[in-house]
Design an enzyme around this catalytic site. Structure first.
Site, PDB file in Angstrom:
ATOM      1  N   ASP A  25    -106.842 -17.603 -65.556  1.00  0.00           N
ATOM      2  CA  ASP A  25    -106.239 -17.303 -64.253  1.00  0.00           C
ATOM      3  C   ASP A  25    -105.386 -16.040 -64.313  1.00  0.00           C
ATOM      4  O   ASP A  25    -105.315 -15.280 -63.350  1.00  0.00           O
ATOM      5  CB  ASP A  25    -105.372 -18.492 -63.795  1.00  0.00           C
ATOM      6  CG  ASP A  25    -106.215 -19.572 -63.118  1.00  0.00           C
ATOM      7  OD1 ASP A  25    -107.452 -19.429 -63.064  1.00  0.00           O
ATOM      8  OD2 ASP A  25    -105.625 -20.567 -62.652  1.00  0.00           O
ATOM      9  N   ASN A  60    -100.047 -14.676 -56.490  1.00  0.00           N
ATOM     10  CA  ASN A  60     -99.335 -15.935 -56.747  1.00  0.00           C
ATOM     11  C   ASN A  60     -97.932 -15.949 -56.165  1.00  0.00           C
ATOM     12  O   ASN A  60     -97.626 -16.751 -55.301  1.00  0.00           O
ATOM     13  CB  ASN A  60     -99.226 -16.192 -58.258  1.00  0.00           C
ATOM     14  CG  ASN A  60    -100.267 -17.148 -58.785  1.00  0.00           C
ATOM     15  OD1 ASN A  60    -101.068 -17.673 -58.017  1.00  0.00           O
ATOM     16  ND2 ASN A  60    -100.264 -17.374 -60.081  1.00  0.00           N
TER      17      ASN A  60
END
Lengths: 291, 291, 291, 291
Positions: free
Chosen positions: D68, D142
């Site tokens: 990720d 994020n």
């Protein structure tokens, strides 16, 4: 002519005084006022009696004199009619009530001159499905709770969204909340505070047995289903913490955004965060100041 | 001659098999074995029947075949007698059960050769005081819970320690836990994990309305009192989540460290943290390795 | 003759005024007073100068005028000498400071007539071990923190107690706290509030990556070791949040209960819970009433 | 002709093998493949070299081989170009990577036959304002973090939304997260899990000093400002936990929804909740089954 329906919680100290003052202020301004029949009886104002069922015909705005709990109940009752509500807070500071009893005259003037805005709050529709049939349904402004009783330790909830399993939750139950309800029971269970005009459904497990079970923020357009099971029969469904229905093992509770919304009358200059700071943080915030 | 009393939860799969294997292993080693009368009836082993009331006369060690829940119940029953308990876990991994069904022979050898140590776990004594009189009392190995029912939203608990007010807690209730109970319901409510041999009482509010209400670690020597109040009558007191008593507004629950302790038989090489890591963290831990 | 050493944080408003008032009140009662040399210089009271190193010879009680932070620093310095400390709070309400500036005369009378009790607070000893050698050591009244820096996202801590692995914690770090420190940083990290006179070490992971990582209450007699690792070099060890040491990957921090304790002077009638309620719950509590 | 740009994190074991296999599979199907120049150098595939700056001209889909973290970096780089990304997970299970290394051939077939859907993930734009001037800016998939360093105990953040003060937060800092980031650092700080396609900004205080400071779910259309202050200089701003900028007292960080989105390639049959259950709950979920 403006017509206002007034609902009051006479259990609250000051509520009757505020009611009578408001009636007088409104009538002086030529506003048509209605009160509920039982209150008309009690106060001797028989000519003002109007049951809530007839509000759609006559009433343009509802005044609620009580606390957040009182307003929740009224909001559910008039949800289909989209009549705006102004709450007069006669208890502790509330999240839903906008007007304070010490500025009744100001509040009346604002309402008459339409110096306010309407905040549209999403609501949840809950259906209780047993053996494939919907046997109960309700609408919530705050939340739909599914919880164990006081003697039973645990219930199991299998929760899905649009047919996809979210997870299995063992514990005291789960709560599905609107943004409006995010500052109520959901918050006590560890849920986040949501901006009240957001369109989203908050899902929060209550004292979950599995420590990784965490609050979730889910799309308002989703259909959530909670299937309960337990080896005992002490489980209940609650609407806004005010209405309750006993649950049986294998019952499914289906929750989705209601087609109805609650329309709250709000002043421009007071922010949601001021109430959060006063009520939750214990901060001293000047009501009259912006944010 | 060693005498062992065996208690079994026959609802658990494998429990009867484990029971019969243990009886055989023990009898081969010359150990006197007793089982409860109802189980003797069911298994046809009538000559082994002995009710638990007679354990103090005869029984030196109790074997419990079941899960943590079964062991909790036995522990409360034999608390006054200080008879050591060895749990055989036939369900999910437990915190209280030490022996695994796959090494029964090894467990029996260890018990006979006294290759174990005794872990002394503190217990709580709870008294329910109504109108100044103690009307119920009980003893808990895990916890004493005071909680609302499924339909009622909130109860108020005023909690004091040795006469000093700790605070007022509105919410779903409160839980008072031993270190043993710290990995059970208390943990779901946000309480800390306590080393099981500590002497301390954990106090944890359940979904408290006030966000500043936090779990507390209190002295084992203190006397805690919880006075409940609510506008409804749906409140209950639970002992280890297994025994329940309805509560009334103004009831006082007095909790203190019991004079009794539970004596658990433990192997030297397995640590509490291994169980925490396996059970709570989902880690794969080798049973045979030191912590 | 009673001899009192006075330590003051002159950065705090009111601190100098309180100092001078206390000196006058104490001298009137025939108490010998000492102040630190730098303060003696600043206030012109040269004859009262005494460095803290010489306290063991002369000083029977230390007065600290400042906030909890000031008192923490003094407590670490005089820990080996067991001289009781009375804190005069000139900032926000503190957990460690007992006397309020508005009742200086009363406080002086109580100290002289020994109308107080001594609360013994456990302290932690921390050793920083690198390549098998202790390269730093310190003593903490509140806590020992091990934390990442502002740019690095995660450090790994392997924590053990008496040689048994507790677990592996990835996140912002971990904090080991005394009961005294339980109301400080540990509380912000989700740790429980501990009764201040308990003997226990609280272990709390800071923003742990693994949701099952929970605060723990551990025996005061244990030796805890935290081994840190990270792919970056931005890690630090802090003592009471006041002293800092950079850490390197593979460093071990060994923490155990110190042989020293802090002796705090406390009035009988004010309880720890009153301070908790005032400071954390925002409650209005009458100082003069029993808790 | 389909053109695919491939980005790879060669620090990950298996990454190079997966890269070479994918190149072969794609070339067999007549897909034009590009890799970054440094990787072309290393693997000797010089003719495939193409720097990311030239992607907008040629590349229709980006394959990311890594974890990720790798995908986050690429997503920020290609955000302005709206090129869809397919992540191949060669580390632990990820939230962003959809394809598993064991079904490369299947993944390639799906991409070629367009048997996938595009999930649009909102991003955050952050600006660092000092003395009234924007001195840095960045984009995050994020989160945007504002945090203290390892030695400093506390920073103060005053947070506002659209000019209205939300509150003052003292502690380790604050984090503003997208729904995508809700399962990353925000979750460790106590934030909720948000459905990844929601449009909302999550605000979560990090270890706040004030216990009433709670995570908030805020409108995606809002402009959030965080003004930091501290008596020390150890504060930093981080983007996705990967890029860092030192902060000074009085700096303002302005955060709002970016005009760019990350377009992730997703298979129809795997749900977000499956990943949550596998990764967070430790459940064993069959990849091939719906939900």
């Amino acid at each position: 002519m403006l017509t206002i329906g007034m609902r009051v919680n006479l259990d609250k100290k000051k509520a009757e005084t505020v009611l009578l003052q408001l009636i007088q202020l409104l009538q002086e301004k030529g506003v048509q006022v209605y009160i509920e029949p039982s209150v008309a009886e009690k106060t001797g104002l028989h000519e003002l009696a109007l049951p809530i069922e007839r509000y759609p015909e006559f009433v343009k705005i509802v005044f609620v004199i009580g606390g957040d709990g009182t307003l929740l109940g009224i909001a559910r009752q008039i949800a289909p009619f989209q009549i705006p509500i102004l709450g007069f807070n006669v208890g502790n500071l509330g999240f839903l009530s906008e007007a304070e009893p010490h500025d009744l005259s100001d509040a009346v003037d604002r309402v008459i001159s339409q110096d306010y805005y309407i905040e549209k709050r999403m609501m949840l529709q809950a259906e209780l499905v047993r053996d494939g049939r919907v046997i109960e349904q309700g609408i919530a402004l705050n939340d739909v709770g599914i919880a164990k009783g006081s003697f039973s330790r645990m219930i199991n909830c299998t929760v899905s969204m649009d047919g996809n399993c979210i997870g299995h939750y063992s514990g005291d139950g789960v709560i599905l909340s609107t943004p409006t309800g995010s500052t109520a029971y959901s918050l006590s269970c560890g849920g986040p505070i949501a901006w009240p005009e957001l369109k989203t459904i908050l899902f929060t497990p209550i004292c979950p047995h599995t420590l990784t079970s965490r609050p979730m923020v889910l799309p308002a357009a989703s259909i959530l289903e909670v299937q309960v099971s337990a080896i005992h029969q002490e489980m209940g469904l609650t609407i806004d913490g005010q209405l309750g229905y006993p649950l049986q093992s294998e019952d499914i509770i289906r929750i989705q955004t209601s087609t109805f919304e609650t329309h709250l009358i709000k002043w421009q200059e007071r922010s949601f965060f001021q109430v959060v700071r006063k009520k939750l943080y214990g901060e001293i915030v000047d009501d009259k100041m912006g944010g």
